[in-house]
Design an enzyme around this catalytic site. Structure first.
Site, PDB file in Angstrom:
ATOM      1  N   SER A 204       0.847  -1.193   0.000  1.00 23.31           N
ATOM      2  CA  SER A 204       0.000   0.000   0.000  1.00 23.31           C
ATOM      3  C   SER A 204       0.880   1.239   0.000  1.00 23.31           C
ATOM      4  CB  SER A 204      -0.905  -0.010   1.239  1.00 23.31           C
ATOM      5  OG  SER A 204      -1.944   0.925   1.120  1.00 23.31           O
ATOM      6  N   CYS A 335      -7.105   0.783  11.670  1.00 25.77           N
ATOM      7  CA  CYS A 335      -8.324   0.121  11.201  1.00 25.77           C
ATOM      8  C   CYS A 335      -9.210  -0.317  12.353  1.00 25.77           C
ATOM      9  CB  CYS A 335      -7.954  -1.080  10.338  1.00 25.77           C
ATOM     10  SG  CYS A 335      -6.878  -0.646   8.962  1.00 25.77           S
TER      11      CYS A 335
END
Length: 386
Positions: A204, A335
């Site tokens: 990412s 998250c």
């Protein structure tokens, strides 16, 4: 109020974007042709994407055909895990209880939907997957069973490092496929995928000073996975949808700069982590380091996870106390923000009586300084003295 200071120690959640990356992205915005169009405008956009793919692949020791662009690490993980189950006839998945939720929730979904068994490798006392137990698990499967192992190289909460070459060799020995979540390690460690026995990796861009919303999957040549997203033949038929050109160009720029400057920047951040550890030990000896994060050799140079000698219910108060004084840290994975439960990673590795302590993660970047560390530890001391 302290907000004249802005100190960012949450780089494991996301990093600032380099100025050079922002400039490359702004320039790429002028190329508006659809990359799937055959006219000049489309071919020009397509060329930018393929150049980025080629440059990223070359640095990793891969081929261009093995790099598939995605919206980030989570999509790439879902693509590989679900796509491998559907295309390769996977009957068993082995992972660990300290993986990112992108892996844990996906494997749970696969187990529920396809009835595939998910096994968990045991952990060492410091929280790294026990490779002897991994080999034991693999040795117990029948020869006709197809197994996928999914283990992360760098844990996003405690920074523990997995020896991926050793894991890959174990998987090869038992003819198991190996996916490695490298979201926290791409851009921070070198790779030669022509030599490392790994079948899939995921990345990412916003973890190495690039933009959010873009990442990639590496899928070793000769291995097929079914698409997760349908509706077009983009990304060699592996991922439908018009490619986000400026994000891909930004990721390419961030990726290349990360590896061009790796030795210098690694040394700089490693020195910051060492300074932080020594300062904590001297100024706050009651603070404990979690996992291997207090080690410079067994954990990544970017992450330190600490336990404060106060109850867990005060962890959010500690975050607010630091934030008011201009210091950004986290309790763990971004998250999981808003979750009322403590970290699943720390619950997996700590004795139960330590679950309810306040845990904080500091993660460092090239933009941090020792002066910021000095100030942050003074603020932590002030909080603990209240």
């Amino acid at each position: 109020m302290g907000l004249e200071r802005k100190i960012y120690f949450d780089n494991a959640a996301t990093t600032p974007i380099r100025k050079e990356v922002q400039e490359a992205m702004c320039e790429a915005l002028s190329f508006y042709g659809n990359p799937s169009s055959t006219h000049l405008f489309g071919r020009t956009s397509k060329a930018l994407i393929e150049k980025a793919r080629k440059n990223i692949a070359k640095e990793l020791g891969a081929t261009s055909a093995e790099i598939i662009f995605t919206s980030g690490g989570t999509e790439a993980i879902n693509m590989i895990l679900k796509g491998a189950v559907c295309a390769l006839g996977i009957t068993q998945i082995i992972t660990s209880p300290t993986e990112h939720h992108a892996v844990l929730h996906t494997t749970q979904s696969i187990e529920d939907e396809y009835g595939i068994r998910v096994s968990f490798v045991k952990l060492t006392p410091k929280g790294t997957p026990d490779l002897n137990h991994l080999e034991k698990l693999l040795s117990e499967f029948l020869s006709d069973e197809k197994v996928l192992v999914s283990l992360m190289q760098v844990n996003n909460e405690i920074g523990n490092i997995l020896p991926i070459e050793r894991v890959g060799n174990i998987c090869r020995k038992y003819n198991a496929y190996f996916h490695c979540d490298t979201v926290q390690s791409i851009g921070h460690f070198t790779f030669d995928l022509s030599r490392i026995p790994v079948d899939f990796i995921t990345a990412s861009a916003h973890k190495f000073y690039g933009p959010k919303g873009v990442g990639f999957a590496y899928i070793r040549k000769g291995i097929n996975v079914k698409p997760l997203i349908f509706g077009g033949e983009q990304e060699r038929g592996k991922r439908a949808g018009t490619e986000c050109i400026h994000n891909i160009v930004g990721m390419e720029k961030a990726f290349l700069l990360a590896y061009q400057n790796l030795d210098k920047e690694l040394t700089y951040i490693r020195d910051l982590k060492y300074y932080f550890i020594q300062k904590i030990k001297k100024e706050l000896p009651q603070v404990r380091f979690n996992g291997q994060s207090g080690s410079l050799n067994e954990s990544t140079y970017t992450i330190v996870n600490i336990s404060l000698p106060v109850p867990e219910k005060k962890a959010d108060i500690a975050l607010l106390f630091l934030d008011i004084r201009g210091i950004a840290v986290s309790r763990g994975s971004a998250c999981q923000s808003g979750s009322v439960q403590s970290s699943h990673v720390l619950r997996a590795i700590l004795p139960e009586e330590q679950w309810y302590e306040a845990h904080l993660r500091f993660s460092f970047s090239i933009f941090n300084t020792k002066e910021e560390i000095d100030y942050s530890i003074e603020v932590l001391k002030e909080f603990l003295q209240d």
